[in-house]
Design a protein around this motif. Structure first.
Motif, PDB file in Angstrom:
ATOM      1  N   GLU A  90       1.369   6.486  -6.979  1.00  0.00           N
ATOM      2  CA  GLU A  90       0.230   7.292  -7.411  1.00  0.00           C
ATOM      3  C   GLU A  90       0.506   8.777  -7.251  1.00  0.00           C
ATOM      4  N   GLN A  91       1.128   9.148  -6.113  1.00  0.00           N
ATOM      5  CA  GLN A  91       1.439  10.554  -5.893  1.00  0.00           C
ATOM      6  C   GLN A  91       2.431  11.070  -6.933  1.00  0.00           C
ATOM      7  N   ASP A 135      -0.560   9.970 -17.740  1.00  0.00           N
ATOM      8  CA  ASP A 135      -1.362   8.756 -17.676  1.00  0.00           C
ATOM      9  C   ASP A 135      -0.439   7.551 -17.820  1.00  0.00           C
ATOM     10  N   PRO A 136      -0.514   6.570 -16.887  1.00  0.00           N
ATOM     11  CA  PRO A 136       0.354   5.384 -17.015  1.00  0.00           C
ATOM     12  C   PRO A 136       0.209   4.675 -18.354  1.00  0.00           C
ATOM     13  N   ASN A 172       2.382   1.706  -3.455  1.00  0.00           N
ATOM     14  CA  ASN A 172       1.339   2.126  -4.400  1.00  0.00           C
ATOM     15  C   ASN A 172       0.993   3.593  -4.209  1.00  0.00           C
ATOM     16  N   GLU A 173       0.946   4.020  -2.952  1.00  0.00           N
ATOM     17  CA  GLU A 173       0.606   5.414  -2.682  1.00  0.00           C
ATOM     18  C   GLU A 173       1.692   6.345  -3.213  1.00  0.00           C
ATOM     19  N   ASP A 213       0.832  -1.216   0.000  1.00  0.00           N
ATOM     20  CA  ASP A 213       0.000   0.000   0.000  1.00  0.00           C
ATOM     21  C   ASP A 213       0.859   1.255   0.000  1.00  0.00           C
ATOM     22  N   GLU A 252       8.166   2.676 -14.543  1.00  0.00           N
ATOM     23  CA  GLU A 252       7.484   3.552 -13.579  1.00  0.00           C
ATOM     24  C   GLU A 252       8.142   3.453 -12.221  1.00  0.00           C
ATOM     25  N   MET A 265       2.925   9.851 -10.003  1.00  0.00           N
ATOM     26  CA  MET A 265       2.276   9.946 -11.303  1.00  0.00           C
ATOM     27  C   MET A 265       1.346  11.156 -11.364  1.00  0.00           C
ATOM     28  N   ASP A 266       0.666  11.442 -10.231  1.00  0.00           N
ATOM     29  CA  ASP A 266      -0.207  12.624 -10.196  1.00  0.00           C
ATOM     30  C   ASP A 266       0.611  13.900 -10.338  1.00  0.00           C
TER      31      ASP A 266
END
Length: 475
Positions: free
Chosen positions: A312-313, A321-322, A308-309, A305, A469, A315-316
């Motif tokens: 995500e942060q 976009d992945p 993943n967080e 988790d 990534e 990529m944001d």
């Protein structure tokens, strides 16, 4: 007595939120329902206890922690697919609600004991953190669909508590600033506390009269503190009031935890009616094995988790976009936000020059003020020297000239001047740091495009996008 086994029997319980009867031919389902009711019972006992006395606060706090322990045990050791009540989202919501209320009890006790303002603020901030977690669980679309009609009222109540305890936290941070004689910070915290309490009152519409009365009392306290602090700063201290976002955030201090529940403890479950059928050593070994297995699983899930967080942060932050990681055309253009800044600077070509001139003027003003203060100091010293000579000649005290009062005023203005000196230094540092960027933004777009990073993707990265990534995240 497990599902599909020889002694399996259908077990029926009624779901709390939907009111539907759920039947499962699994003895673990009945165990889970009883444990859920144990947690619910402790929450009710904690809510009905009298928290006016110190003992009442301790008892309530213990009940809420026991309730959180029951729900935590359910979350770690039982299937979440039995019913809606056993879902991970609902159990997580319950745990944070219980811990938040337990922390509330300790907050009430700390205020009753007149603890230090900073400690009270941290305890109150942790109450806010627990309720924010509960609110996030409520805002989850899946949780909202499970709870149904209760979701709106619960969310409104929790949001009221978030604002209320945030106001309490900033009230005590303001008290701490007052103790440290930081009157500008004090006013900023009291202003924030007043604003947050105002929001809490908005969310409190429809709540019982006892809640309204408590909010009115708190508003009298915080409003009085804010008004007095603003008046003092306007007429006495004249300190700059910093933005609340620029001040150090209050970090919560958790003083509660989910008290562990052991279903094999006779004090919880009573005597084991099958004690002679299966040796207790076998029960304990099985329990220890399950606990260790769950612990290992939790550690792995937490790591996943967390990664993943972070991904995500990241990529944001890149706003990509992945699915389009291999599309490098997007990096050949200047981002629209940056183009807007360039356009804003293009209509003001003298921005950098004006900035430099303004800083030069500011430096000149600073030098003039300092010279005036030094000159005034020399005049006061000269006046004081003349008074001493007069006393030596006449043998009597001369008529006071008010130099003492002027000296106090001079010290006050000198302190303000020194603070301004620090601010000027910081402004010069910021200007020197960013002036090259301003020149780049106001210059030709080709130079700006050349200064922007240009990522490259190899054929190997295209074949393994997930690894690419991950590499970006590590960089």
């Amino acid at each position: 007595m497990g599902s599909g086994e020889e002694a399996a029997v259908p077990v029926t319980w009624t779901e709390i939120f939907s009111g539907k009867a759920v039947t499962v031919d699994e003895i673990c389902y009945e165990q889970a329902c009883i444990l859920y009711n144990l947690g619910a019972l402790h929450s009710m006992l904690g809510a009905v206890d009298n928290r006016v006395t110190e003992e009442g606060m301790k008892v309530s706090c213990t009940h809420f922690q026991c309730s959180a322990g029951a729900f935590t045990y359910l979350c770690d050791h039982f299937s979440h697919s039995f019913s809606v009540d056993m879902s991970h989202q609902i159990l997580n919501l319950n745990i944070n609600l219980m811990l938040g209320q337990a922390q509330e009890c300790l907050l009430e006790k700390s205020m009753l004991d007149n603890r230090k303002s900073f400690l009270v603020a941290r305890i109150s901030a942790q109450v806010v953190d627990y309720y924010k977690e509960a609110c996030r669980a409520l805002e989850n679309s899946e949780t909202a669909s499970l709870i149904g009609k209760f979701q709106k009222d619960w969310k409104k109540l929790i949001q009221m508590k978030i604002y209320y305890y945030a106001a309490v936290a900033h009230l005590h941070m303001g008290k701490q600033s007052e103790e440290q004689q930081k009157y500008g910070e004090r006013l900023a915290y009291f202003q924030s506390s007043f604003d947050k309490l105002t929001e809490a009152i908005k969310y409190a519409k429809g709540q019982p009269e006892t809640v309204q009365e408590a909010l009115r009392f708190t508003m009298d306290v915080i409003g009085g503190k804010y008004t007095a602090a603003k008046k003092d700063n306007d007429f006495v201290y004249h300190e700059t009031v910093p933005p609340i976002d620029s001040l150090t955030s209050v970090k919560g201090a958790s003083l509660v935890k989910a008290l562990p529940v052991n279903p094999t403890d006779p004090n919880v479950t009573g005597p084991d009616i099958f004690t002679k059928l299966v040796p207790m050593e076998a029960h304990e070994a099985s329990s220890l094995y399950s606990e260790e297995k769950a612990k290992l699983l939790r550690e792995v899930v937490d790591k996943i988790d967390a990664k993943n967080e972070v991904l995500e942060q990241f990529m944001d932050s890149l706003r990509i976009d992945p699915d389009s990681m291999d599309n490098l055309d997007m990096f050949n253009h200047i981002p629209p936000v940056l183009m807007e800044k360039c356009a804003a600077l293009s209509v003001r070509p003298d921005t950098v020059k004006s900035l430099v001139q303004s800083m030069q003027i500011l430096s000149g003003l600073y030098t003039d003020v300092e010279a005036s203060l030094r000159e005034l100091k020399e005049l006061m010293d000269e006046d004081e020297s003349m008074e001493k000579k007069c006393q030596e000649v006449t043998g009597k005290l001369c008529q006071p000239s008010g130099t003492s009062a002027l000296s106090k005023e001079w010290v006050k203005y000198m302190e303000v001047h020194e603070k301004a000196s620090f601010t000027n230094t910081e402004l010069h540092k910021a200007m020197n740091l960013h002036i090259s960027n301003l020149r780049l933004l106001s210059g030709p777009l080709e130079d700006l495009r050349a200064a922007l990073p240009s990522p490259t993707v190899t054929d190997e990265d295209k074949d393994h996008p997930a690894e690419h990534e991950a590499n970006l995240v590590e960089e």
